[in-house]
Write a protein that holds these residues in place. Structure first.
Motif, PDB file in Angstrom:
ATOM      1  N   SER A 168      57.007 -41.233 -22.529  1.00 54.44           N
ATOM      2  CA  SER A 168      57.631 -42.509 -22.905  1.00 54.44           C
ATOM      3  C   SER A 168      57.317 -43.605 -21.904  1.00 54.44           C
ATOM      4  CB  SER A 168      59.140 -42.335 -23.007  1.00 54.44           C
ATOM      5  OG  SER A 168      59.671 -42.236 -21.705  1.00 54.44           O
ATOM      6  N   ALA A 169      57.485 -44.832 -22.378  1.00 55.20           N
ATOM      7  CA  ALA A 169      57.275 -45.991 -21.517  1.00 55.20           C
ATOM      8  C   ALA A 169      58.191 -45.929 -20.308  1.00 55.20           C
ATOM      9  CB  ALA A 169      57.529 -47.267 -22.303  1.00 55.20           C
ATOM     10  N   VAL A 170      59.376 -45.344 -20.496  1.00 53.40           N
ATOM     11  CA  VAL A 170      60.317 -45.269 -19.378  1.00 53.40           C
ATOM     12  C   VAL A 170      59.702 -44.500 -18.213  1.00 53.40           C
ATOM     13  CG1 VAL A 170      62.569 -44.392 -18.657  1.00 53.40           C
ATOM     14  CG2 VAL A 170      62.315 -45.463 -20.892  1.00 53.40           C
ATOM     15  N   ALA A 202      57.507 -28.924 -22.426  1.00 56.94           N
ATOM     16  CA  ALA A 202      57.003 -30.285 -22.552  1.00 56.94           C
ATOM     17  C   ALA A 202      57.884 -31.036 -23.546  1.00 56.94           C
ATOM     18  CB  ALA A 202      55.557 -30.272 -23.044  1.00 56.94           C
ATOM     19  N   THR A 203      58.453 -32.160 -23.115  1.00 64.70           N
ATOM     20  CA  THR A 203      59.287 -32.950 -24.025  1.00 64.70           C
ATOM     21  C   THR A 203      58.704 -34.357 -24.143  1.00 64.70           C
ATOM     22  OG1 THR A 203      60.710 -33.488 -22.164  1.00 64.70           O
ATOM     23  CG2 THR A 203      61.444 -31.707 -23.607  1.00 64.70           C
ATOM     24  N   LEU A 211      51.051 -41.588 -20.521  1.00 72.01           N
ATOM     25  CA  LEU A 211      50.180 -40.912 -21.484  1.00 72.01           C
ATOM     26  C   LEU A 211      49.373 -39.808 -20.807  1.00 72.01           C
ATOM     27  CD1 LEU A 211      48.572 -40.591 -24.140  1.00 72.01           C
ATOM     28  CD2 LEU A 211      47.240 -42.579 -23.476  1.00 72.01           C
ATOM     29  N   TYR A 212      48.820 -40.091 -19.646  1.00 73.44           N
ATOM     30  CA  TYR A 212      47.915 -39.142 -19.000  1.00 73.44           C
ATOM     31  C   TYR A 212      48.684 -37.999 -18.358  1.00 73.44           C
ATOM     32  CZ  TYR A 212      45.185 -43.048 -20.304  1.00 73.44           C
ATOM     33  OH  TYR A 212      44.639 -44.023 -21.069  1.00 73.44           O
ATOM     34  N   VAL A 268      55.174 -41.568 -29.771  1.00 74.68           N
ATOM     35  CA  VAL A 268      55.680 -41.491 -31.139  1.00 74.68           C
ATOM     36  C   VAL A 268      55.079 -40.283 -31.849  1.00 74.68           C
ATOM     37  CG1 VAL A 268      55.616 -42.621 -33.384  1.00 74.68           C
ATOM     38  CG2 VAL A 268      56.159 -43.945 -31.349  1.00 74.68           C
ATOM     39  N   PHE A 269      53.798 -40.059 -31.583  1.00 78.75           N
ATOM     40  CA  PHE A 269      53.092 -38.962 -32.244  1.00 78.75           C
ATOM     41  C   PHE A 269      53.709 -37.613 -31.893  1.00 78.75           C
ATOM     42  CE2 PHE A 269      49.597 -35.887 -32.597  1.00 78.75           C
ATOM     43  CZ  PHE A 269      49.237 -36.091 -33.925  1.00 78.75           C
TER      44      PHE A 269
END
Lengths: 297, 293, 364
Positions: C271-273, C265-266, C93-94, C156-157
């Motif tokens: 993602s969690a991955v 930026a993708t 996220l960061y 998701v956002f």
């Protein structure tokens, strides 16, 4: 909103809740009993969905698609059971009491397992034929509901009932429920809790794999990384429901599934997912132990 | 330390065979040798040596925090320990907890630890895993009629006293050779204590028990032998009545009998670090009672 | 037991908080390594097999620069997991906030890159402190799940893009006009490479200073026993939040540099991955050792970018299909290597010299 839309959304949301429940219940039991956060649980789901795809596309010798689907469910369940058993027996068991190592191992298994499936079958989404029955619609309160949605719902409810019966009516279930509450005391009564660990992993694998079957039907296809996406929502369901509580997990799965569907429909794709996360944050602030959880961990 | 132990053993043996002709003949059921337990960096038990004679109740006594509960947990294998635990002629120290229990230990934990989410009936059913359990259930129900009446109730909704009865009943379903009971009267109202003690003395007649008990009166009523711990070591062993007769001993090891609070007393001692003074007192004490008896 | 409680409360703070282990050698070694990396763009040495072009070629520098960004972000994650013992599954996220934040500020407010980056870092800090304080309502495994959920919500956002700002699944390409000319275009890859190197070194300096400060020692005490830190009269929450915020800002810095490297930026970056990959990097290198995390990041970046190329070159062609498929997947090899390392060499790559007896035990 019209009643038809509401009914369709509700049935769809409940179907999604069923998929979430199947993956979250095993996760919750594993965590409750063993304090293990099983990141490989998404892999169990993926194994189930690929088993379905495999049987549906490669078992051409079974003419009836409905029969093939029934076989797919059994094959997926068997694979899920086996993968769950192997994960506990050969990887997690060696590191009792070392939670970080256990998490790291399930993480590694998850990533390499997904990459293995991606390497074998490619990362592209795969589709498969479904029995004709699934594509029919029935009218409920004027809404056209696909049979597949109802089937997903029915299978989830049956498995919820089976799981609760197992936990409440059998000795293994009794040991698991007692172990979730106080593992050491169960040992101090002369019961080998480690056997329950393996059992819970195997059951969790089986449930998640059937969740994978239903997920493949629900989302009309399979991709290797899908399990991880569903796992995230399963985590949310587990935390909101209360760690270790199957009833709480069921309740929270319904809450999350419905919220997601309603909000996604009325406010736009993605907003429903966000709302679910806000729901999670609210739960943590107001009731950190979850809806039906007993103690905060 | 060695001195005391030899001394204590020397006078325990005649006491056991002479005073109690029926039960004293056999070898000890439990023999603990040089038991050490570490918790984190804290060294809690510094080499315990004691024995539990068959068909008798042995009280494990000592001030708060000397390691009584730790001793029971180590015997059960719920805490890692070093040293020898010889139970019924076999060294059980390498065995995991459930094996030790299958081998004949039963445990009534401090604070009950009943499964609050299960019903009373389920708590008992969980414990019924021995061939003899079925036959023992009526006995448990006779002893604690309340458990039968409340069998469908969640154990978490029971009162403290009822939970204690459930914890005891659960252990009694196991045809164990040795019962480990940790503070059965802790936090109970006096009237309930009387009830629990009555049930305990009935249930433990003729069985072998290692009992941790803060309440000296309860210990006196139930136990024949005593092992007193101090600072993670065995400070005194002998007959219960001998220990009770010795006011100095009680005061120095258990902190009872004088107005001074036990905690203050304990702190002064550890500050002085007089590890040798107490054993001597203990030895003196036992010699005195030997003379008196 | 009451005895242990009494004992630990009597311990002085200095006994419970580990003394600083400020290594004097490590900064010098890192500086030397940094210098070597700094001159690579001037070295025309071809390394066949290792890289497709010579060291100074843009393709090679690109791979190295991504490895350096991963190294810097991995060190920030080590701050959390290795030093504070916080298992966050939401570090992506960061990183993504730095990546998307910088790009969005440049696109929508036409800010220049050098202005957008600090604002993006500030936003990241605020978000991290907010979400961190909510997530810290729970501990351990639940904390991991909650941080994952927060990160996934962002993922998701940006992917679903209901507000039509983040470009959905395609992502957003770099707002090239707002970036200094020196940092755009293939000919200038070496400048972006140097920027990535600067970020990695800066990350090391910040993390190294942090872990050897007093707060850093409290982090390590929290990692060992949080309750005990509380008994000493310190508030673990404050220290954990500090660790969380600092590592988030460093990760966002990595995102801002990564933006220039991949020129866009993708959603995959959120993602969690990506977080799971970070864990692999840190554990691969060795938890709780900054240079280990840096090494893990470099190795991971290199393998992830090079393995598909190796596969395409036909090395695996003679193998049967069922083996060839997985072997061309970098994550399969890295994941399997990771499992083996965790099971048989828990200290990671950084512990190997020690394990093999090449280093004296305890020298780090």
């Amino acid at each position: 909103m019209s009643l038809q839309v509401f009914v369709l959304l509700t049935v769809t949301g409940l179907g999604l809740a069923g998929v979430y429940f199947l993956i979250a219940s095993g996760l919750s039991l594993i965590f409750g009993l063993m304090d293990v956060l099983n990141l490989a649980h998404g892999l169990f789901f993926t194994v189930g969905s690929y088993a379905t795809w495999w049987v549906m596309t490669r078992f051409g010798f079974i003419d009836s698609l409905a029969l093939r689907f029934a076989v797919a469910v059994i094959v997926a369940a068997a694979f899920g059971l086996a993968v769950g058993w192997i994960t506990e027996r050969f990887f997690v068991r060696r590191f009792y009491g070392d939670h970080v190592t256990q998490i790291l191992i399930t993480l590694g298994l998850s990533l390499s397992g997904v990459a293995l499936i991606g390497g074998w079958f490619s990362y592209d989404p795969q589709t498969f034929p479904l029995p004709e029955l699934f594509r029919r619609v029935v009218l409920i309160a004027g809404a056209r509901i696909p049979v597949s949605r109802l089937l997903i719902l029915a299978i989830s409810v049956v498995l919820l009932a089976a799981l609760l019966t197992f936990l409440r009516r059998t000795r293994h279930g009794l040991i698991i429920r007692a172990g979730v509450e106080n593992r050491e005391m169960v040992q101090a009564m002369g019961i080998d809790v480690a056997k329950s660990f393996t059992l819970v992993f195997a059951i969790g694998g089986l449930l998640a794999a059937i969740g994978g079957v239903l997920g493949a039907v629900f989302f009309a296809g399979v991709t290797p990384e899908f399990g991880l996406n569903v796992l995230v929502f399963a985590f949310i369901v587990v935390v909101i429901g209360g760690l270790g509580s199957v009833e709480g997990t069921a309740l929270s799965a319904v809450l999350v599934g419905l919220t997601q569907q309603y909000v996604n429909f009325f406010a736009g794709a993605g907003i429903g997912d966000l709302t679910v996360v806000i729901l999670l944050a609210a739960t943590l602030l107001l009731r950190p132990q979850g809806l039906l959880g007993e103690v905060a961990r | 330390m060695m001195e005391v132990r030899e001394d204590a053993v020397a006078h325990t043996a005649p006491g056991a065979s002479g005073g109690d002709a029926s039960g004293g003949a056999a070898a000890p059921l439990l023999r603990v040798k040089d038991l050490h337990v570490h918790r984190g960096e804290a060294h809690i038990l510094h080499g315990l040596d004691f024995e539990v004679a068959p068909n008798r109740v042995t009280a494990l006594l000592g001030r708060n925090g000397v390691g009584k509960t730790t001793t029971l947990l180590a015997l059960l294998g719920l805490l890692p320990s070093k040293g020898q635990i010889e139970f019924d002629g076999e060294d059980i120290s390498p065995q995991p907890t459930h094996r030790r229990v299958q081998g004949g230990l039963a445990y009534v934990p401090e604070d009950r630890e009943v499964f609050t989410q299960l019903t009373v009936e389920e708590n008992l059913r969980l414990a019924m895993q021995w061939p003899e359990s079925e036959g023992r259930l009526p006995m448990v129900h006779d002893l604690f009629p309340e458990l039968k009446k409340r069998s469908a109730q969640k154990a978490g909704s029971l009162s403290g006293g009822q939970q204690q009865m459930l914890a005891l009943g659960r252990a009694l379903l196991h045809p164990a050779k040795l019962l480990l009971i940790d503070e059965p009267t802790k936090g109970l109202a006096p009237i309930i204590i009387t009830e629990v003690v009555a049930a305990l003395s009935q249930a433990t007649a003729d069985s072998t028990v290692l009992l941790v008990e803060q309440n000296l009166r309860v210990a006196e009523e139930l136990a024949t032998d005593a092992v007193v711990l101090d600072e993670g070591q065995v400070a005194w062993r002998g007959r219960m009545d001998a220990m009770l007769a010795d006011a100095d001993l009680k005061q120095s090891l258990l902190g009872v009998g004088r107005a001074r609070p036990a905690g203050e007393d304990g702190r002064t001692r550890s500050a002085e670090g007089d590890g040798r003074a107490r054993p001597d007192e203990g030895a003196d004490g036992s010699e005195d009672t030997e003379g008196g008896a | 037991m009451s005895a242990t409680t009494a004992e630990s409360s009597e311990l002085s703070a200095s006994a419970a908080i580990p003394p600083p282990r400020r290594s004097r050698v490590l900064p010098i070694v890192m500086l030397a390594v940094g210098l070597v990396f700094a001159v690579l763009p001037f070295v025309d040495l071809p390394l066949p097999g290792v890289f497709t072009g010579p060291l100074s070629s843009p393709g090679t520098l690109q791979i190295l620069a991504i490895g350096l960004v991963f190294a810097g972000v991995a060190m920030s994650y080590d701050l959390l997991l290795g030093y504070t013992g916080l298992l966050s599954l939401g570090h992506a996220l960061y990183f993504a906030l730095g990546l998307y934040g910088t790009n969005l500020l440049m696109i929508h407010f036409e800010l220049s890159y050098v202005v957008a980056v600090p604002i993006a870092l500030l936003i990241t800090l605020v978000v991290a402190l907010l979400l961190g304080s909510v997530a810290m309502r729970v501990r351990g495994v639940a904390f991991a799940m909650v941080t994952l959920a927060f990160a996934e919500a962002f993922h998701v956002f940006v992917e679903a893009d209901p507000a039509r700002i983040s470009g959905g699944e395609e992502g957003l390409s770099l707002a090239g006009a707002q970036v200094p000319d020196l940092l755009t275009g293939v000919v200038n890859t070496r400048w972006v490479y140097w920027l990535a190197l600067t970020f990695a070194l800066l990350s090391f300096v910040v993390c190294h200073q942090a872990v050897s400060s007093r707060a850093g020692r409290v982090w390590q005490a929290i990692r060992e026993n949080e309750d005990r830190v509380e008994l000493l009269g310190l508030i673990p929450f404050q220290f954990k939040l500090l660790s969380f915020g600092l590592s988030a800002v460093v990760a966002a810095g990595g995102g801002a540099v990564y933006l220039l490297l991949v020129r866009g930026a993708t959603p995959g970056s959120a993602s969690a991955v990506f977080t799971l990959n970070l864990i692999i990097m840190v554990v691969l290198g060795g938890l709780g050792r900054l240079w280990g995390a840096a090494l893990g990041g470099l190795v991971f970046g290199y393998l992830q970018l090079r393995l598909p190329g190796v596969a395409r070159s036909g090395v695996f062609d003679p193998l049967p299909a069922w083996l060839e498929g997985p072997l061309t997947e970098p994550l399969f090899i890295l994941g399997a290597l990771f499992v083996i390392l965790v099971m048989f060499a828990p200290g990671g790559l950084a512990s190997l010299p020690e394990r093999l007896g090449l280093l004296r035990r305890g020298s780090r």
